[in-house]
Design a protein around this motif. Structure first.
Motif, short mmCIF file in Angstrom:
data_model
loop_
_atom_site.label_atom_id
_atom_site.label_comp_id
_atom_site.label_asym_id
_atom_site.label_seq_id
_atom_site.Cartn_x
_atom_site.Cartn_y
_atom_site.Cartn_z
N MET A 74 47.56 44.52 39.00
CA MET A 74 46.93 43.27 38.58
C MET A 74 46.45 42.52 39.81
N LEU A 75 45.47 41.66 39.61
CA LEU A 75 44.87 40.91 40.71
C LEU A 75 44.26 39.62 40.17
N HIS A 76 44.42 38.53 40.91
CA HIS A 76 43.71 37.30 40.59
C HIS A 76 42.36 37.33 41.28
N ASN A 77 41.29 37.41 40.49
CA ASN A 77 39.94 37.35 41.02
C ASN A 77 39.56 35.88 41.17
N GLN A 78 39.63 35.35 42.37
CA GLN A 78 39.38 33.93 42.59
C GLN A 78 37.90 33.57 42.42
N LEU A 79 37.01 34.55 42.54
CA LEU A 79 35.59 34.27 42.38
C LEU A 79 35.24 33.91 40.94
N SER A 80 35.89 34.57 39.99
CA SER A 80 35.64 34.29 38.58
C SER A 80 36.81 33.58 37.92
N ASP A 81 37.90 33.39 38.66
CA ASP A 81 39.15 32.81 38.16
C ASP A 81 39.61 33.55 36.91
N LEU A 82 39.69 34.86 37.03
CA LEU A 82 40.19 35.71 35.97
C LEU A 82 41.23 36.66 36.55
N TYR A 83 42.11 37.15 35.71
CA TYR A 83 43.10 38.15 36.12
C TYR A 83 42.57 39.53 35.74
N LEU A 84 42.61 40.46 36.68
CA LEU A 84 42.16 41.82 36.45
C LEU A 84 43.37 42.74 36.27
N VAL A 85 43.21 43.73 35.41
CA VAL A 85 44.27 44.71 35.14
C VAL A 85 43.67 46.11 35.25
N SER A 86 44.26 46.96 36.09
CA SER A 86 43.82 48.35 36.16
C SER A 86 44.64 49.17 35.17
N ASN A 87 43.95 49.96 34.35
CA ASN A 87 44.59 50.77 33.31
C ASN A 87 44.36 52.26 33.60
N ILE A 88 45.44 53.00 33.80
CA ILE A 88 45.33 54.43 34.07
C ILE A 88 44.83 55.17 32.84
N ASN A 89 45.37 54.82 31.68
CA ASN A 89 44.94 55.38 30.40
C ASN A 89 45.08 56.91 30.38
N GLY A 90 46.27 57.40 30.71
CA GLY A 90 46.50 58.84 30.74
C GLY A 90 47.43 59.18 31.89
N THR A 91 47.39 60.43 32.33
CA THR A 91 48.21 60.82 33.47
C THR A 91 47.71 60.17 34.75
N PRO A 92 48.61 59.72 35.63
CA PRO A 92 48.18 59.09 36.88
C PRO A 92 47.54 60.05 37.85
N PHE A 93 47.54 61.35 37.54
CA PHE A 93 46.93 62.36 38.40
C PHE A 93 45.62 62.90 37.85
N GLY A 94 45.22 62.48 36.65
CA GLY A 94 44.14 63.14 35.93
C GLY A 94 42.75 62.69 36.31
N ARG A 95 41.84 63.64 36.45
CA ARG A 95 40.42 63.34 36.64
C ARG A 95 39.73 63.36 35.27
N ASP A 96 40.09 62.38 34.46
CA ASP A 96 39.61 62.33 33.08
C ASP A 96 38.54 61.28 32.85
N ASP A 97 38.27 60.47 33.86
CA ASP A 97 37.19 59.46 33.80
C ASP A 97 37.32 58.52 32.61
N ASN A 98 38.56 58.15 32.25
CA ASN A 98 38.73 57.21 31.16
C ASN A 98 39.56 56.00 31.57
N GLY A 99 39.76 55.80 32.87
CA GLY A 99 40.43 54.59 33.33
C GLY A 99 39.54 53.38 33.13
N TYR A 100 40.16 52.20 33.09
CA TYR A 100 39.34 51.00 32.90
C TYR A 100 40.02 49.76 33.49
N ILE A 101 39.22 48.72 33.68
CA ILE A 101 39.68 47.44 34.22
C ILE A 101 39.52 46.37 33.15
N SER A 102 40.60 45.64 32.88
CA SER A 102 40.57 44.55 31.89
C SER A 102 40.46 43.19 32.59
#
Length: 330
Positions: A74-102
């Motif tokens: 997680m990260l506080h984006n001070q430029l937009s004053d929003l909290y960002l969340v990185s989502n692995i969405n699967g195995t942490p080793f996988g090259r599945d191209d389905n990760g996303y940022i909330s």
């Protein structure tokens, strides 16, 4: 014990999988200590000023349970004053191209579950973990690469391949625009890849090796008020380390338990470190004293961060697919 977190994570993934398949283990490319700016396909965006929106104060813990899939950072984006969340969405080793940022609003409401989405044609994002912002650019670790996005619009700005890396994890930025990223140096079988290291990326996108580790798994990174890099490790050590000017790691502070994940420096120079051996977040004071800031019920939060404006700890609860906003004064 140093494998418990990843073992638990993979068990959790198998129970909550969204249908993704496990990709083959990432191939470690030949080692190199420099990556030219030519490999970065980004252009530099105009400098943006932080938002001046009214500050919303959170006085009690808030837990969000919808929209997340193995939230790791997680990260506080001070430029937009929003909290960002990185989502692995699967195995942490996988090259599945389905990760996303909330994106989460500071009042604790979900703004957009998939603000940056690897499932879209223009975005490549496999297993995103650590995040940092420097010069209006969002840096996201992704296996053996760092993805670059516009910190406000989310537009793709490029990729920096970290040659010789295998499991990039946390990312942190210094005020001068220098970015550091840790490589835990582990493979899908939980064994060592021999790549454990910390890399440095300058504002032009050039990569250099900050420190190579003969043993141990560097994980969480943090920057002190005077610009020093601190490192915690997910292994048997209980120490927090400082990267010295001569490129070595020396003891900075010590916790009472090992298996460290996220690391944060507070305004009073105390440290918050998420500890998987206890499942808690420990607060380490400058005088050597220690207390438990948060008691975890299903493992420790992963790569924690802090909204310093509001005094709120940002906690990705990777084992339960939730995130928590936790006031420091709670």
């Amino acid at each position: 014990m140093a494998q418990i977190y990843l073992l638990m994570l993979l068990i959790c993934v198998s129970l909550t999988s969204c249908g993704s398949t496990v990709a083959p283990t990432a191939t470690v490319v030949p080692s190199a200590t420099s990556v030219s700016q030519a490999e970065v396909t980004a252009t530099v965006a105009p400098t943006l000023e932080p938002t001046t929106a009214p500050i919303v104060t959170i006085t009690a813990p808030i837990t969000l349970s919808e929209g997340f899939a193995q939230p790791e950072g997680m990260l506080h984006n001070q430029l937009s004053d929003l909290y960002l969340v990185s989502n692995i969405n699967g195995t942490p080793f996988g090259r599945d191209d389905n990760g996303y940022i909330s994106q989460i609003n500071p009042d604790g409401t979900l703004k957009q579950a998939k603000w940056i989405d690897g499932a879209t044609a223009e975005v490549e994002l496999n297993a995103p973990k650590g995040m940092a912002i420097a010069n209006d650019t969002l840096y996201v670790s992704d296996l053996d690469s760092v993805r670059l996005f516009d910190a406000v619009s989310g537009e793709v700005k490029g990729t920096i391949a970290i040659s010789g890396s295998s499991f990039l994890n946390d990312v942190v930025a210094r005020d001068d625009g220098t970015v550091f990223v840790s490589d835990m140096g582990i493979n899908e079988a939980f064994g060592s890849t021999g790549t454990a290291a910390i890399y440095q990326i300058d504002p032009a996108g050039n990569v250099s090796l900050a420190v190579k580790l003969a043993n141990g798994n560097p994980n969480g990174l943090a920057i002190t008020a005077d610009g020093r890099l601190l490192v915690c490790r997910y292994d048997t050590t209980e120490e927090i380390f400082e990267l010295t000017a001569d490129g070595t790691l020396q003891t900075y502070r010590k916790a009472s338990a090992s298996q460290h994940d996220g690391l944060v420096v507070l305004a009073d120079q105390s440290l918050l470190v998420s500890v998987w051996r206890t499942g808690n977040i420990h607060q380490l004071m400058a005088d050597g004293s220690e207390s438990i800031m948060y008691y975890g019920t299903t493992g420790a939060p992963a790569d924690i961060n802090v909204d310093h404006q509001r005094g709120v700890v940002l906690m990705p609860l990777i084992m339960t697919n939730q995130v928590a906003l936790w006031p420091l004064a709670n």
